[in-house]
Design a protein around this motif. Structure first.
Motif, PDB file in Angstrom:
ATOM      1  N   GLY A 114      45.043 -47.524  18.126  1.00  0.00           N
ATOM      2  CA  GLY A 114      45.503 -48.587  17.242  1.00  0.00           C
ATOM      3  C   GLY A 114      44.679 -48.743  15.979  1.00  0.00           C
ATOM      4  N   GLY A 115      44.049 -47.666  15.513  1.00  0.00           N
ATOM      5  CA  GLY A 115      43.284 -47.725  14.274  1.00  0.00           C
ATOM      6  C   GLY A 115      41.884 -48.295  14.399  1.00  0.00           C
ATOM      7  N   VAL A 116      41.372 -48.416  15.633  1.00  0.00           N
ATOM      8  CA  VAL A 116      40.006 -48.884  15.856  1.00  0.00           C
ATOM      9  C   VAL A 116      39.361 -48.043  16.955  1.00  0.00           C
ATOM     10  N   ALA A 117      38.036 -48.113  17.029  1.00  0.00           N
ATOM     11  CA  ALA A 117      37.295 -47.530  18.142  1.00  0.00           C
ATOM     12  C   ALA A 117      36.929 -48.669  19.079  1.00  0.00           C
ATOM     13  N   LEU A 118      37.269 -48.503  20.339  1.00  0.00           N
ATOM     14  CA  LEU A 118      37.052 -49.539  21.348  1.00  0.00           C
ATOM     15  C   LEU A 118      35.934 -49.130  22.303  1.00  0.00           C
ATOM     16  N   TYR A 119      34.971 -50.023  22.493  1.00  0.00           N
ATOM     17  CA  TYR A 119      33.877 -49.835  23.451  1.00  0.00           C
ATOM     18  C   TYR A 119      34.117 -50.818  24.593  1.00  0.00           C
ATOM     19  N   ASP A 120      33.833 -50.395  25.840  1.00  0.00           N
ATOM     20  CA  ASP A 120      34.173 -51.247  26.985  1.00  0.00           C
ATOM     21  C   ASP A 120      32.992 -51.909  27.681  1.00  0.00           C
ATOM     22  N   VAL A 121      31.899 -52.168  27.028  1.00  0.00           N
ATOM     23  CA  VAL A 121      30.735 -52.952  27.439  1.00  0.00           C
ATOM     24  C   VAL A 121      29.643 -52.170  28.176  1.00  0.00           C
ATOM     25  N   ALA A 122      29.903 -50.990  28.677  1.00  0.00           N
ATOM     26  CA  ALA A 122      28.854 -50.255  29.392  1.00  0.00           C
ATOM     27  C   ALA A 122      27.729 -49.857  28.444  1.00  0.00           C
ATOM     28  N   SER A 123      26.510 -49.798  28.964  1.00  0.00           N
ATOM     29  CA  SER A 123      25.399 -49.310  28.148  1.00  0.00           C
ATOM     30  C   SER A 123      25.500 -47.798  28.019  1.00  0.00           C
ATOM     31  N   ASN A 124      24.756 -47.247  27.106  1.00  0.00           N
ATOM     32  CA  ASN A 124      24.716 -45.811  26.839  1.00  0.00           C
ATOM     33  C   ASN A 124      26.033 -45.238  26.310  1.00  0.00           C
ATOM     34  N   GLN A 125      26.920 -46.063  25.800  1.00  0.00           N
ATOM     35  CA  GLN A 125      28.133 -45.566  25.148  1.00  0.00           C
ATOM     36  C   GLN A 125      27.813 -45.274  23.688  1.00  0.00           C
ATOM     37  N   TYR A 126      28.534 -44.291  23.143  1.00  0.00           N
ATOM     38  CA  TYR A 126      28.311 -43.957  21.735  1.00  0.00           C
ATOM     39  C   TYR A 126      29.489 -43.159  21.208  1.00  0.00           C
ATOM     40  N   MET A 127      29.525 -43.067  19.899  1.00  0.00           N
ATOM     41  CA  MET A 127      30.375 -42.122  19.172  1.00  0.00           C
ATOM     42  C   MET A 127      29.436 -41.369  18.249  1.00  0.00           C
ATOM     43  N   SER A 128      29.761 -40.103  17.968  1.00  0.00           N
ATOM     44  CA  SER A 128      28.893 -39.349  17.063  1.00  0.00           C
ATOM     45  C   SER A 128      29.692 -38.326  16.278  1.00  0.00           C
ATOM     46  N   GLN A 129      29.082 -37.877  15.190  1.00  0.00           N
ATOM     47  CA  GLN A 129      29.585 -36.793  14.357  1.00  0.00           C
ATOM     48  C   GLN A 129      28.393 -35.961  13.921  1.00  0.00           C
ATOM     49  N   GLY A 136      27.366 -57.942  23.936  1.00  0.00           N
ATOM     50  CA  GLY A 136      26.501 -56.818  23.619  1.00  0.00           C
ATOM     51  C   GLY A 136      26.197 -56.654  22.144  1.00  0.00           C
ATOM     52  N   ASN A 137      25.750 -55.457  21.773  1.00  0.00           N
ATOM     53  CA  ASN A 137      25.344 -55.132  20.408  1.00  0.00           C
ATOM     54  C   ASN A 137      25.763 -53.706  20.065  1.00  0.00           C
ATOM     55  N   ILE A 138      25.929 -53.461  18.772  1.00  0.00           N
ATOM     56  CA  ILE A 138      26.231 -52.119  18.282  1.00  0.00           C
ATOM     57  C   ILE A 138      25.407 -51.873  17.031  1.00  0.00           C
ATOM     58  N   GLN A 139      25.124 -50.599  16.724  1.00  0.00           N
ATOM     59  CA  GLN A 139      24.299 -50.292  15.564  1.00  0.00           C
ATOM     60  C   GLN A 139      24.591 -48.875  15.078  1.00  0.00           C
ATOM     61  N   PHE A 140      23.978 -48.521  13.944  1.00  0.00           N
ATOM     62  CA  PHE A 140      24.028 -47.164  13.408  1.00  0.00           C
ATOM     63  C   PHE A 140      22.713 -46.458  13.700  1.00  0.00           C
ATOM     64  N   SER A 141      22.803 -45.168  13.885  1.00  0.00           N
ATOM     65  CA  SER A 141      21.642 -44.293  13.874  1.00  0.00           C
ATOM     66  C   SER A 141      22.065 -43.043  13.110  1.00  0.00           C
ATOM     67  N   PRO A 195      19.813 -52.156  12.326  1.00  0.00           N
ATOM     68  CA  PRO A 195      19.763 -53.354  13.158  1.00  0.00           C
ATOM     69  C   PRO A 195      20.939 -53.397  14.133  1.00  0.00           C
ATOM     70  N   LYS A 196      20.812 -54.261  15.136  1.00  0.00           N
ATOM     71  CA  LYS A 196      21.884 -54.454  16.116  1.00  0.00           C
ATOM     72  C   LYS A 196      22.772 -55.598  15.650  1.00  0.00           C
ATOM     73  N   PRO A 254      25.834 -46.137  18.505  1.00  0.00           N
ATOM     74  CA  PRO A 254      25.603 -46.435  19.910  1.00  0.00           C
ATOM     75  C   PRO A 254      25.765 -47.916  20.243  1.00  0.00           C
ATOM     76  N   ALA A 255      26.211 -48.151  21.490  1.00  0.00           N
ATOM     77  CA  ALA A 255      26.135 -49.495  22.053  1.00  0.00           C
ATOM     78  C   ALA A 255      24.677 -49.729  22.432  1.00  0.00           C
ATOM     79  N   ASP A 256      24.279 -50.978  22.545  1.00  0.00           N
ATOM     80  CA  ASP A 256      22.927 -51.320  22.954  1.00  0.00           C
ATOM     81  C   ASP A 256      22.625 -50.696  24.325  1.00  0.00           C
ATOM     82  N   PHE A 257      21.440 -50.107  24.479  1.00  0.00           N
ATOM     83  CA  PHE A 257      21.101 -49.433  25.727  1.00  0.00           C
ATOM     84  C   PHE A 257      20.995 -50.384  26.910  1.00  0.00           C
TER      85      PHE A 257
END
Length: 141
Positions: A45-60, A82-87, A94-95, A118-121
């Protein structure tokens, strides 16, 4: 060659610096392509969805030169926990833990050749993001 016509791909900033061309592939999540996703992260639906688990991420893949500066932006479209951030290539931002538009300037360490979201660890992230953008800051000499 340095003439004004060469700068069409760049955006001039108020401080006189320039932002380079867009480096993110599919930052609007118009399709499921362009991203490596861990379990629990989907594009729909035009978004990236995270489902609350730790250690989730997207990367390129991302090639940074140590000391390069980038502006990274995203919109948190929905948020429950939870929290999300860039690396970016070793530079960590920041988160964020609320709906909103976020921007951070990151300096790369030149160590991992990846753009991570990444989602917050410890707390994970339950929500969705959109409009991910990364551009190099080209300092005005």
């Amino acid at each position: 060659n340095g003439n004004a016509d060469d700068w069409g791909l760049f955006d001039k900033q108020a401080d006189g610096d320039w932002l380079g061309e867009e480096l993110v592939v599919n930052g609007g999540f118009d399709s499921d392509g362009g991203w490596t996703k861990s379990a629990g992260v989907i594009i729909s639906g035009g978004v990236a969805l995270y489902d609350v688990a730790s250690n989730q991420y997207m990367s390129q893949p991302f090639v940074g030169v140590a000391g390069s500066v980038f502006i990274a932006k995203m919109n948190v479209k929905s948020f429950t926990a939870g929290n999300i951030q860039f690396s970016i290539d070793g530079g960590v931002g920041p988160k964020w833990s609320a709906v909103g538009s976020y921007s951070v300037e990151l300096t790369t360490a030149g160590i991992n050749s990846k753009l991570y979201i990444p989602a917050d660890f410890s707390s994970g992230f339950n929500g969705s993001i959109d409009n991910v953008s990364v551009k190099e800051v080209l300092k005005n000499a």
